[in-house]
Write an enzyme that holds these catalytic residues in place. Sequence first.
Site, PDB file in Angstrom:
ATOM      1  N   ASP A 192      16.401  -8.214   7.930  1.00  0.00           N
ATOM      2  CA  ASP A 192      17.509  -9.161   7.823  1.00  0.00           C
ATOM      3  C   ASP A 192      17.186 -10.477   8.530  1.00  0.00           C
ATOM      4  O   ASP A 192      16.373 -10.505   9.451  1.00  0.00           O
ATOM      5  CB  ASP A 192      18.751  -8.514   8.456  1.00  0.00           C
ATOM      6  CG  ASP A 192      20.034  -9.106   7.909  1.00  0.00           C
ATOM      7  OD1 ASP A 192      19.975  -9.989   7.032  1.00  0.00           O
ATOM      8  OD2 ASP A 192      21.108  -8.698   8.377  1.00  0.00           O
ATOM      9  N   LEU A 239      -1.283   4.637   5.698  1.00  0.00           N
ATOM     10  CA  LEU A 239       0.172   4.421   5.681  1.00  0.00           C
ATOM     11  C   LEU A 239       0.728   4.387   4.249  1.00  0.00           C
ATOM     12  O   LEU A 239       0.119   3.787   3.365  1.00  0.00           O
ATOM     13  CB  LEU A 239       0.474   3.078   6.361  1.00  0.00           C
ATOM     14  CG  LEU A 239       1.953   2.668   6.355  1.00  0.00           C
ATOM     15  CD1 LEU A 239       2.656   3.256   7.572  1.00  0.00           C
ATOM     16  CD2 LEU A 239       2.114   1.156   6.342  1.00  0.00           C
ATOM     17  N   HIS A 268      12.335 -15.965   2.850  1.00  0.00           N
ATOM     18  CA  HIS A 268      11.879 -14.752   2.147  1.00  0.00           C
ATOM     19  C   HIS A 268      10.349 -14.722   2.064  1.00  0.00           C
ATOM     20  O   HIS A 268       9.732 -13.673   2.192  1.00  0.00           O
ATOM     21  CB  HIS A 268      12.469 -14.689   0.747  1.00  0.00           C
ATOM     22  CG  HIS A 268      13.969 -14.533   0.744  1.00  0.00           C
ATOM     23  ND1 HIS A 268      14.620 -13.657   1.587  1.00  0.00           N
ATOM     24  CD2 HIS A 268      14.943 -15.139   0.022  1.00  0.00           C
ATOM     25  CE1 HIS A 268      15.935 -13.731   1.375  1.00  0.00           C
ATOM     26  NE2 HIS A 268      16.148 -14.623   0.440  1.00  0.00           N
TER      27      HIS A 268
HETATM   28  C1  FPP Z   1      17.782 -10.244   4.085  1.00  0.00           C
HETATM   29  O1  FPP Z   1      17.854 -11.513   4.661  1.00  0.00           O
HETATM   30  C2  FPP Z   1      16.570 -10.144   3.276  1.00  0.00           C
HETATM   31  C3  FPP Z   1      16.546  -9.926   1.935  1.00  0.00           C
HETATM   32  C4  FPP Z   1      17.748  -9.736   1.130  1.00  0.00           C
HETATM   33  C5  FPP Z   1      15.271  -9.899   1.185  1.00  0.00           C
HETATM   34  C6  FPP Z   1      14.135  -9.300   1.906  1.00  0.00           C
HETATM   35  C7  FPP Z   1      12.895  -9.526   1.158  1.00  0.00           C
HETATM   36  C8  FPP Z   1      11.695  -9.784   1.710  1.00  0.00           C
HETATM   37  C9  FPP Z   1      11.481  -9.844   3.166  1.00  0.00           C
HETATM   38  C10 FPP Z   1      10.497 -10.012   0.884  1.00  0.00           C
HETATM   39  C11 FPP Z   1      10.254  -8.960  -0.148  1.00  0.00           C
HETATM   40  C12 FPP Z   1       8.873  -9.005  -0.578  1.00  0.00           C
HETATM   41  C13 FPP Z   1       8.261  -8.167  -1.449  1.00  0.00           C
HETATM   42  C14 FPP Z   1       6.826  -8.287  -1.656  1.00  0.00           C
HETATM   43  C15 FPP Z   1       8.976  -7.130  -2.217  1.00  0.00           C
HETATM   44  P1  FPP Z   1      19.032 -12.487   4.236  1.00  0.00           P
HETATM   45  O2  FPP Z   1      18.560 -13.309   3.112  1.00  0.00           O
HETATM   46  O3  FPP Z   1      20.269 -11.701   3.984  1.00  0.00           O
HETATM   47  O4  FPP Z   1      19.157 -13.352   5.541  1.00  0.00           O
HETATM   48  P2  FPP Z   1      20.484 -13.957   6.143  1.00  0.00           P
HETATM   49  O5  FPP Z   1      21.355 -12.786   6.526  1.00  0.00           O
HETATM   50  O6  FPP Z   1      19.987 -14.712   7.321  1.00  0.00           O
HETATM   51  O7  FPP Z   1      21.094 -14.819   5.104  1.00  0.00           O
END
Ligand code: FPP
Length: 235
Positions: free
Chosen positions: A15, A126, A32
């Site tokens: 998050d 892993l 992201h």
């Molecule tokens: C939450 O942060 C994160 C997500 C919804 C997406 C997570 C995805 C990645 C880290 C990359 C995925 C990569 C691959 C290769 C599959 P948020 O956007 O909700 O953050 P916020 O709460 O600060 O708005």
Amino acid sequence: MDEKKVPAHIAIIMDGNGRWAKQRGLPRTAGHKQGAQTIRTIAIACNQRGVKALTVYAFSTENWKRPYDEVDYLCKLPRFFFRRYMDELMENNIQVRFLGEIERFPDDTRNVILTAAEKTKNNTGLILSLAVNYGGRREITLAAQRYAEDVMAQRADLQIDEAAFGTYMMTKDLPDVDLMIRTSGELRLSNFLLWQNAYSEFIFTPVAWPDFNEEELDRAITEYTERERRYGGLK
Ligand code: FPP
């Protein structure tokens, strides 16, 4: 670090990507992208520490509600990720898997995902599982549906224990989660691995996912090793 006590299965709710980007005056997508790089760092670090499985929440069944551009970007991230890191994943003997209903993604995303899983399937280090279009309740519902079908077709008995029902889960041959980490200060489970988290230890950190690093991982693992797990019993 005591090898024996290292958690076999770590799950992470990654998050804070959006907030991380906003604080830097960048678009949410930059968070992201940085977050995807953190997956690579943490997967390699977990592998080096003898963790058997790492499961990360990359896209929930609820994330479709986000603006089109953000969803589109998240769908394209796997291509960027595997193009950039596949060699390293292979060198580190990391096996990639996916949890979730990938049918809903565009063909290109699906192909990238399936190719990555196929390429790494014989790796014995892993197991890195990326949860995409995943929801815990949905997973349990689908498991119940498949189990009911097996009962009706007389392939399964109506009397079933937890271990047997667990084989209907998307994580089938993985151990239960030992350590569940959520970054960026939110104190929720958000429908992630409901079945598998039954007895896990939870660690919440204020650090945003793009800033999560080896030091933070070691801090979480050390805290985990210092906790006493009783599984409902007494010491
Ligand atoms: C939450 O942060 C994160 C997500 C919804 C997406 C997570 C995805 C990645 C880290 C990359 C995925 C990569 C691959 C290769 C599959 P948020 O956007 O909700 O953050 P916020 O709460 O600060 O708005």
